[in-house]
Design a protein around this motif. Structure first.
Motif, short mmCIF file in Angstrom:
data_model
loop_
_atom_site.label_atom_id
_atom_site.label_comp_id
_atom_site.label_asym_id
_atom_site.label_seq_id
_atom_site.Cartn_x
_atom_site.Cartn_y
_atom_site.Cartn_z
N THR A 7 41.15 36.67 56.50
CA THR A 7 41.26 37.16 55.19
C THR A 7 40.16 36.64 54.07
O THR A 7 39.78 37.64 53.48
N ASP A 8 39.65 35.61 54.23
CA ASP A 8 38.66 35.30 53.18
C ASP A 8 37.64 36.34 53.44
O ASP A 8 36.80 36.72 52.46
N ALA A 9 37.30 36.41 54.78
CA ALA A 9 36.12 37.33 55.09
C ALA A 9 36.24 38.75 54.80
O ALA A 9 35.46 39.47 54.30
N LEU A 10 37.59 39.12 54.86
CA LEU A 10 38.07 40.50 54.60
C LEU A 10 37.72 40.89 52.99
O LEU A 10 37.40 41.94 52.65
N ILE A 11 38.06 40.01 52.14
CA ILE A 11 38.14 40.19 50.64
C ILE A 11 36.85 40.86 50.24
O ILE A 11 36.83 41.85 49.35
N PRO A 12 35.70 40.07 50.52
CA PRO A 12 34.50 40.91 49.87
C PRO A 12 34.25 42.24 50.07
O PRO A 12 33.85 43.00 49.53
N TYR A 13 34.50 42.71 51.42
CA TYR A 13 34.35 44.09 51.71
C TYR A 13 35.59 45.02 51.00
O TYR A 13 35.13 46.02 50.73
N LEU A 14 36.75 44.51 50.88
CA LEU A 14 37.59 45.28 50.10
C LEU A 14 37.18 45.72 48.82
O LEU A 14 37.15 46.63 48.29
N ARG A 15 36.64 44.50 47.91
CA ARG A 15 35.94 44.69 46.77
C ARG A 15 34.96 45.48 46.56
O ARG A 15 35.01 46.28 45.71
N ALA A 16 34.06 45.35 47.63
CA ALA A 16 32.70 46.24 47.50
C ALA A 16 33.24 47.73 47.87
O ALA A 16 32.47 48.46 47.16
N SER A 17 34.29 48.00 48.56
CA SER A 17 34.69 49.34 48.84
C SER A 17 35.77 49.87 47.78
O SER A 17 36.14 50.89 47.85
#
Length: 127
Positions: A7-17
């Protein structure tokens, strides 16, 4: 532990998108997470979770399982996107082990973010 790292790894991608999200309290219970999710108006509930196989199946069950609410056509669509994308990054399902999850948290998080963006119909953007 590893679900939280994914989940920690997922979050920056969600934010960037540009994908808005709410994360569960990692210290909370499953019921807390379900109640929080059910109380909101969300397009998708993505639960990252691991299971231990029963002793009689130890070593026999490997690879990801993707579930959805059986009466939800959108849930089924999301599950199919997620399952198809996970097939791209995990090796032969018979070989996927705890070590693979430990060593590939970043790739799994990125892959899940790609799936969420696809499901929501928004561009996937690298952070």
């Amino acid at each position: 532990y590893y679900a939280n790292l994914i989940t920690d790894a997922l979050i920056p991608y969600l934010r960037a998108s540009g994908i808005n999200f709410v994360r569960n309290d990692p210290g909370g219970t499953v019921n807390d997470s379900v109640n929080s999710s059910n109380s909101g108006n969300y397009d998708l509930h993505l639960a990252i979770h691991s299971n231990a196989a029963p002793e009689r199946l130890s070593g026999a069950l490997k690879g990801p399982d993707v579930y959805y609410y059986r009466d939800s056509t959108e849930g089924k669509r999301a599950a199919e996107i997620i399952a198809n994308n996970l097939k791209i990054i995990y090796p032969d399902p018979s070989l996927v082990t705890t070590n693979w999850i430990k060593d590939n948290g970043e790739a799994i998080g990125r892959n899940l973010a790609l799936s969420v963006a696809d499901f929501l119909g928004v561009p996937f953007i690298e952070p």
